[in-house]
Each structure stands twice: as structure tokens, then as C-alpha cells.
Design a protein around this motif. Sequence first.
Motif, mmCIF file in Angstrom:
data_model
loop_
_atom_site.group_PDB
_atom_site.id
_atom_site.type_symbol
_atom_site.label_atom_id
_atom_site.label_comp_id
_atom_site.label_asym_id
_atom_site.label_seq_id
_atom_site.Cartn_x
_atom_site.Cartn_y
_atom_site.Cartn_z
ATOM 1 N N LYS A 392 0.766 -1.207 -0.117
ATOM 2 C CA LYS A 392 -0.067 0.098 -0.049
ATOM 3 C C LYS A 392 0.850 1.125 -0.007
ATOM 4 C CE LYS A 392 -3.965 -2.224 2.427
ATOM 5 N NZ LYS A 392 -5.012 -2.098 3.271
ATOM 6 N N GLU A 393 0.411 2.165 -0.590
ATOM 7 C CA GLU A 393 1.114 3.442 -0.753
ATOM 8 C C GLU A 393 -0.041 4.659 -0.464
ATOM 9 O OE1 GLU A 393 4.286 4.043 -1.079
ATOM 10 O OE2 GLU A 393 5.223 2.640 -2.862
ATOM 11 N N ARG A 394 0.674 5.800 -0.488
ATOM 12 C CA ARG A 394 -0.316 7.099 -0.272
ATOM 13 C C ARG A 394 0.341 8.243 -1.074
ATOM 14 N NH1 ARG A 394 -4.536 8.401 2.819
ATOM 15 N NH2 ARG A 394 -4.512 6.649 4.038
ATOM 16 N N ALA A 395 -0.409 8.839 -2.101
ATOM 17 C CA ALA A 395 0.065 9.917 -2.581
ATOM 18 C C ALA A 395 0.085 10.991 -1.940
ATOM 19 C CB ALA A 395 -0.875 9.982 -3.941
ATOM 20 N N GLN A 396 1.173 11.849 -1.771
ATOM 21 C CA GLN A 396 1.445 12.816 -0.714
ATOM 22 C C GLN A 396 0.972 14.179 -1.708
ATOM 23 O OE1 GLN A 396 1.550 12.672 2.290
ATOM 24 N NE2 GLN A 396 1.846 10.732 2.370
ATOM 25 N N GLN A 397 1.612 14.295 -2.714
ATOM 26 C CA GLN A 397 1.404 15.444 -3.446
ATOM 27 C C GLN A 397 1.658 15.280 -5.137
ATOM 28 O OE1 GLN A 397 4.459 18.760 -2.776
ATOM 29 N NE2 GLN A 397 3.688 20.119 -4.015
ATOM 30 N N LEU A 398 0.605 16.050 -5.868
ATOM 31 C CA LEU A 398 0.720 15.499 -7.361
ATOM 32 C C LEU A 398 1.380 17.092 -8.095
ATOM 33 C CD1 LEU A 398 -2.835 14.200 -7.528
ATOM 34 C CD2 LEU A 398 -0.861 13.179 -6.922
ATOM 35 N N GLN A 399 1.997 16.643 -9.232
ATOM 36 C CA GLN A 399 2.407 17.708 -9.956
ATOM 37 C C GLN A 399 2.549 17.521 -11.228
ATOM 38 O OE1 GLN A 399 6.666 17.964 -8.410
ATOM 39 N NE2 GLN A 399 6.179 19.436 -6.715
ATOM 40 N N LEU A 400 2.550 18.645 -12.052
ATOM 41 C CA LEU A 400 2.729 18.582 -13.575
ATOM 42 C C LEU A 400 4.286 19.098 -13.638
ATOM 43 C CD1 LEU A 400 -0.281 19.838 -15.283
ATOM 44 C CD2 LEU A 400 0.448 17.592 -14.996
ATOM 45 N N LEU A 401 5.056 18.475 -14.409
ATOM 46 C CA LEU A 401 6.445 18.784 -14.478
ATOM 47 C C LEU A 401 6.870 19.328 -15.925
ATOM 48 C CD1 LEU A 401 8.904 18.516 -12.465
ATOM 49 C CD2 LEU A 401 9.499 16.495 -13.736
ATOM 50 N N TYR A 402 7.174 20.504 -15.718
ATOM 51 C CA TYR A 402 7.508 21.062 -17.062
ATOM 52 C C TYR A 402 9.214 21.152 -17.271
ATOM 53 C CZ TYR A 402 2.899 23.270 -16.813
ATOM 54 O OH TYR A 402 1.513 23.302 -16.787
ATOM 55 N N ALA A 403 9.758 20.149 -17.428
ATOM 56 C CA ALA A 403 10.945 19.447 -17.817
ATOM 57 C C ALA A 403 11.454 19.471 -16.145
ATOM 58 C CB ALA A 403 11.985 20.649 -18.257
ATOM 59 N N ASN A 404 12.092 20.427 -15.612
ATOM 60 C CA ASN A 404 12.619 20.347 -14.470
ATOM 61 C C ASN A 404 11.980 21.310 -13.388
ATOM 62 O OD1 ASN A 404 13.915 22.568 -15.266
ATOM 63 N ND2 ASN A 404 15.519 22.170 -14.306
ATOM 64 N N GLU A 405 10.716 22.062 -13.968
ATOM 65 C CA GLU A 405 10.024 22.930 -13.403
ATOM 66 C C GLU A 405 8.992 22.712 -12.849
ATOM 67 O OE1 GLU A 405 10.794 26.131 -12.328
ATOM 68 O OE2 GLU A 405 12.460 26.765 -13.767
ATOM 69 N N PRO A 406 8.471 22.144 -11.677
ATOM 70 C CA PRO A 406 7.290 21.518 -11.005
ATOM 71 C C PRO A 406 5.886 22.530 -10.869
ATOM 72 C CG PRO A 406 8.704 21.694 -9.193
ATOM 73 C CD PRO A 406 9.347 22.400 -10.445
ATOM 74 N N LYS A 407 4.845 22.313 -10.951
ATOM 75 C CA LYS A 407 3.637 22.745 -10.742
ATOM 76 C C LYS A 407 2.647 22.060 -10.120
ATOM 77 C CE LYS A 407 -0.022 25.702 -12.239
ATOM 78 N NZ LYS A 407 -1.013 25.153 -11.496
ATOM 79 N N SER A 408 2.491 22.078 -8.874
ATOM 80 C CA SER A 408 1.279 21.449 -8.082
ATOM 81 C C SER A 408 0.029 21.642 -8.710
ATOM 82 C CB SER A 408 1.310 21.873 -6.474
ATOM 83 O OG SER A 408 2.679 21.761 -5.820
ATOM 84 N N VAL A 409 -0.765 20.414 -8.498
ATOM 85 C CA VAL A 409 -1.961 20.274 -9.275
ATOM 86 C C VAL A 409 -2.841 19.655 -7.932
ATOM 87 C CG1 VAL A 409 -1.355 20.591 -11.409
ATOM 88 C CG2 VAL A 409 -1.611 18.409 -10.479
ATOM 89 N N ASP A 410 -4.103 19.958 -8.204
ATOM 90 C CA ASP A 410 -5.352 19.313 -7.333
ATOM 91 C C ASP A 410 -5.515 17.952 -7.806
ATOM 92 O OD1 ASP A 410 -5.042 21.489 -5.657
ATOM 93 O OD2 ASP A 410 -6.823 22.652 -6.607
ATOM 94 N N ALA A 411 -5.358 17.470 -9.052
ATOM 95 C CA ALA A 411 -5.797 16.167 -9.318
ATOM 96 C C ALA A 411 -5.059 15.704 -10.809
ATOM 97 C CB ALA A 411 -7.261 16.350 -9.657
ATOM 98 N N LEU A 412 -5.027 14.697 -10.823
ATOM 99 C CA LEU A 412 -4.599 14.089 -12.286
ATOM 100 C C LEU A 412 -5.678 13.339 -12.759
ATOM 101 C CD1 LEU A 412 -0.870 12.783 -11.434
ATOM 102 C CD2 LEU A 412 -1.542 14.915 -12.541
ATOM 103 N N PRO A 413 -6.464 13.854 -13.745
ATOM 104 C CA PRO A 413 -7.680 13.016 -14.463
ATOM 105 C C PRO A 413 -7.060 12.218 -15.064
ATOM 106 C CG PRO A 413 -7.607 15.257 -15.108
ATOM 107 C CD PRO A 413 -6.238 15.098 -14.070
ATOM 108 N N VAL A 414 -8.050 11.380 -15.637
ATOM 109 C CA VAL A 414 -7.889 10.073 -16.584
ATOM 110 C C VAL A 414 -7.140 10.725 -18.001
ATOM 111 C CG1 VAL A 414 -10.109 10.415 -17.764
ATOM 112 C CG2 VAL A 414 -8.690 8.319 -18.008
#
Length: 800
Positions: A392-414
Motif C-alpha cells: 500500500k502507498e499514499r500519494a502525498q502531492q501531485l505535480q505537472l512537471l515542465y521539464a525540471n520546473e514543477p507545478k502542484s495540481v489538485d488532481a490528475l484526471p484520466v
Amino acid sequence: MRSLLLRRARQWSFRHYATHHTPKGKAVEQHDPSVIRNIAFVAHIDSGKTTLTESVLTASAYLNTAGSVDQGSTTTDFLPAERERGITIQSASIPVKWQQWNINLIDTPGHADFGMEVESASRVVDGAVVLIDSVEGVEAQTKGVWRQLDRYSVPTRILFLNKLDRPGASARQSFLSVLNHRLHPRPVMLTLPVASFKVEDYHRGEPGIAGLVDLVKWEVLQHNNKATPRHIPLPRTWEELASTDIFPSGHPLLEEIGKARTALVDILSEDSEELLDAVLGSTSTNSYLEIPSDLIMKTLRTLTAQRRILPVLCGSAFKHVGTRLVLSYIGELLASPLDTTYSNLASDSSVARMLVWKVGHDPKKGWMTFVRVYSGTLKPHDPLYNPNSRQKERAQQLQLLYANEPKSVDALPVGSVGVVLGLKHTRTGDTLISANAANTAGADALRDIKPPPAVISAAVIPQSYADLKPVQEALLNLQRTDPSVRIEPDKEGQLLVHGLGALHLEIVEGRLREEFGVQFEFGARRVGYREGFPGAARIIDDVWEFASDGRQMQVNLRFAVQPLKVGDDGDPSWDGNVVLDAEGKPLLSPETSAGVDPALHALAQGIQSFLSNSLNSSLPYCGVQLQVIRWELPRDNVPTSLLTHACTAILRNDFRHAGMGDILEPYVRVKVDVTEDLMGTVIRDLTENNGQIQDLRDDGSAALDLDEGDGDVGPYPTDGLYVPPDWLTPCSATSAARDIKSPQNKRTIHAIAPLSKMLDYLIRLRALSGGRGEYDMVNIGFYATNAVRREEILREIGKM
């Protein structure tokens, strides 16, 4: 000062792009899988993938100005080793907004030593843009990445003929190389290059590209050294086309574009009744020009999805010519998540299901898990279950990665490609699902990602005993980020690290020192040999006896063993062998079978132990097909782990009596570019080092892969296809007309050779050519050795 200003400008560009291209609130279209395109740029090394990526980021307003590979200022090549060497080492993903489409773009390495990055990207994309250097045509690794796309059933592809601004570039020869190498039987030109809008430049053979003709939308894109082209509609009648002021009188394209448009419609009409009816049902002599672009695009989309045609675009990424069309045709033609074999999962919103295609490590953030979401929506702090490891695992934080520049997001949809922080045990190729589906049929794992087989190794020797544990931990962490790195202890107690090539090991050594800061010495590179299947196909039916509590017990096992047939690919997870269960289905390797079935896991461990070490040569076996037909444990309640010992003992006993199989060594395909006066010297060096010359070319074009059978089968025919004329890229005509006797004329040598003889080839070629020679090398698998070479290898490994 310049680099500081550039870095600040890029940081501003990222913030501006994230602000203006990331929707606020709940934008429905952003979560609509039909407008998502998960695609990869793939190609042979130095074909322009990263340059095209920079051009894409400029066109989509991510960057104000494109970075340069030569200057080490590109967005996706951000590792120090990438910028120092001018090559891509790891895949990098960037979300791009273009018109109505959300494109998740993955820039992949071209060097064969980093093929694992292409493997993992190919597994999670729904489409690919395959780049071809128009000076070189299809090259060795072009075919390699094409096979990787085939292996993971990437459904849609576009070909981009790049570098048409360079001397020696040829649209015609590049197009023919697609047929010669049998990539696809029906490549279709959708655009034509405009080398110049001046007639005299064609007569002088001036290289360049000033614009494009879009044969589908029937317009000219005029660049005039500007990134944003001017769109000029073409006339819809033959009379107006012949006298249009878009091209000056006498321009060769005036007649050619009409031929190309007619050929395009004819080719598509062969598989489209609707398009054929539109042509035949028209009474106008201008029917081919009057057909609506929407109808042609609709037919293109259908035939591209069915793999009936291969769309071909052209341009120059460096000059930003063709980039916008590449983006538009990605959206129009390549598959969405709803168009793939996993589309049934996309409709299930109750379970978040995703595949891990890459794992990275950041000193500040910790483990970064790159995922492709196939169903449902993943949110921060969601509990997850890994059916591969049963953890079992737990997702702590979600990001979109612009190469090496991260941006936190509230969800990763299908359909999303993003990054999950906080996962502790997940590895590349694992499946993650919502924890509430752990006990349902939805807990099945998605198709895994298999690393290519390692062919070279080196010893990693800690400088002191205190350094041993840090070195071991660094190697394990490195293996988690790069599954193509394999680690094992050798008989002398040293740690051996196995890789895909000399450059791969060089990068591994650098990462251990720079990223993990451990103290060690790297031993000499050693090629990994293999032993082939001994004897003939046979059934092994044997009993392994053991004592327990003073009683004799037996384990009965039955196997069918045989050599792999010529042309059959081995399973990378079994190091080039094939292992099947009683039903003839692939048996999971020990790394992925834990917790699935204790008996099968124990058998897999025993088979792996046997295949990894031959009693005859101490080498791993390769090319063995082994099927577990039956196993029987004693009636008493004995541990299934006994199957591991029984399996290893029975198989080793049989193979010991069968004798030693062929000794196999890894071979490479090498392409060497030298001037004619050096050809004899280079060929003599290759043959003296057991190389076999396959072909010689005087135009630098790639030869057929004769050892793979292309020479016997022959190229795909050109019947019914539009083949661009030579003059379309005028610099190709002048290069072809050069005096072939000139000692400065480039010659290309194609050969295959043992990897062991090519480890120092860079030094040898520099010495032979005075630094003027260039070469490419790609692994092509293991080949049986002759008697003399067999004896040399056995002496080298201490078996004679």
C-alpha cells in the motif's frame, strides 16, 4: 551574466506560461480525454528531437526564445551531463497547450545506451513523432525506436523529415529510406518544402527552407526567417494555380504542388469510399483542388489510426519551419486516450488506475514517481495499492512537471501524465490503483515495462569498508531510477554493475559521484558473454529427493526445453530467454511474481538461479525456451520454497549432461563516415577486429540491415506513392553531382562487429582519421562465436 539573464528569462517564461495556460477552477475541456494527446518525440541520436521540443515550446508561448543544444541552454536537457555532452540522457515531459488540444510531450534520448528511457515512454504514449535527419535518412536507431513503438503497440505515428535547411538534405532520399528500411509501405507526404521563393536559388542549388506547402489545407506557409509563418491560401482552379503570384513565373513548385495534391487524394481515396465519391461525383475539372480540407483530414485521421498510411511532414526545427504544423497534425491525427486499447478503462471513473513509467529522485523532494493515469482521477493523499508488490502507498502531492520546473495540481484526471510525490516502494513498470479496488478484479496489473538486456559490466569498488554501505545504497537507488542498470555481486566479492553500453556505464559512474557523492573506484569495462542452448529440444522429467525429519521426500518436476527459433525475441525480464507456464503463457519473473502465487514464485526463483549461471561456463544462458509442465510436492505440508531448490538442481543436472552450448557475444552495428582517402584504412581496421562489412555508400545514406533480412526481402515498392523529386531540395542535387573521385567526398561504411572489439573505437577512429571520422553504434544482440573466438573467450573468463 548572460547565463543568469537567460535563466531568469526562462523562469519568467515558465511562470507566465503556467499562469496563462493552466485553467482556473473547473475547466471541463481540460479534463476531457478526447482533447488529450500523450505523445513522444523519438529518433536516432542527433536527429533534432530536443531542438524540435524547444521550437514547440516557443510556438506554444512556453518560451520567448528557443534554447540551443550546442550552448547547453535547452529546457528538457537540464542535467549537467546532458548539457556538457549535448545529448539527451533521460526522458523529460512537458504539458503543452496548442489550440484546443492538451499535449503531454515526452522528449526521449536517441542514443541506444539509454534505450530504457524510450521503452518506458513508449509504454505510456498513444502517439509518436518519429524524426529523420534529412541528410542521413533512416539510421540504425531509427529502426530501433520504431521496433520499440511496435513492441508497445503505440497506435499512431507521424514522420517528420527534419534539417531540410542543411547542405546535403534530401526529401526524396529520406522518403525512399523509409521504404528501403521497410518502416511502412505507404508513407504519404502531407507537406512539401519550399527551399526558396526565388527561382534562381533552385538553379544554384542553394540549401535552405523558406516555407511549406500544406497539401491538406491547401495553403502556403511563408516563413521569411520568422518563427510565425504567413498563411497564404492556394487557388482552387488549375488555371489560377498556374498563374498565381504566390510563386514567381517559372518556379518549379507551380506544377509540382498540383501533382502532389492529386497523388495525396488518389492514395487516400483507395481506402475511403466517401473521398472517392467526392472525386468521381464531381463534374468539375478542378475536383482534386476543390475537395474540402475537412474531408481529407477526416480520411487521414481514420487511416492513420488504422496504420494504413504513415503521414509525413517536413521542415527544420532549428529554423522553426514546420513546428506549428507538427503540433496541429498531432492534435488532428494522433490518438487520444479514448482511441487506444485501454479506452475501456478510461470510461471507469470509480477506480483510479495508473502505470508508473519512470521513477526519479530529487535531493529535496525525495522520490518522484511519473505516472500515466488510465482511469479515474488521482487526488492528493489518496490511498493506493500496488498489485505488483502487494504493498500500500499514499500519494502525498501531485505535480505537472515542465521539464525540471514543477507545478502542484489538485488532481490528475484520466489521460494525464504527471508526478506523484511520497511513494516509497513503487518501481518503474508497476501498476497503482485505488486502495478500495485492491480486493476486486480491478486490481489486475497493467502491462509491464521490460528493460533491454545488459551487454557490458564494470566492478564498483568502494574506497574503504566504511564506503561499502553508502555505495550499495546508491546503486540500489540508481537502479530504481534506471531499471536497465543491473547489480550483482561477483565471485570475488565485488559489486558488478551491468549496463547497455560503454556510454551508459560512463553516465552511471558520473551519477554515482555527482548525485550520490559516494567514494569508489570503477573497474575496467567487461563485455557480458552468454551461453546458448545445449543439445536438442527435450522433455525433462525428474525427481529431487531431500530429507525432512528423518524421512526421504520427493519433488517431481517436468519441463519442456528447446532453443528459441531464429528471429524470436527473448523476454528481457528473463535476460533474453522465454519462460512459460503449463498453459503456455509467459511466467512472471521473480521480481514481479512475489505474492501472486507462492509455488510459481518459487519456481521462478529456481529458474532464474539456473539461467543466470551455467555449470559449464559460469555464463548466463541466452536463447532458451523453458516451459514448466508439471510440479508435485509431497503430501506433507512442506514449504513451497523447496520448489526453488528442486527446480535449480534438476535443470542444472540435465544441462550438465547436455554439455556446453555455443558461446555468444554481443554484437553492434556500426556506421562510419569518413572521406574516401581513409576508407581502406578504416575498413582494414574493422576487418582485423572481426568486423563484417555489410555495405558501402557514397552518399551517407543508411544501408539496408542485411543481417536482419532486409537485403533478401527488399524495399517496399514505390508503386502508387508520390515520391518527391530530387530538385525539391536543391542542395541534394548538387551534393549528388559532386565528383565521386574527390578524396574529400564523404563515404559511409556499414558493418557489424563484436562489442568487445569496439570499446575503444572512438580512440582508434580518431587516430586513423586524424579526428575527421564520425561513427554511430547500436547493439543488435548476441551472436554465436567461431571456434577460435570461443577459445579466446573461455580463456578470458578462466574456463580453459
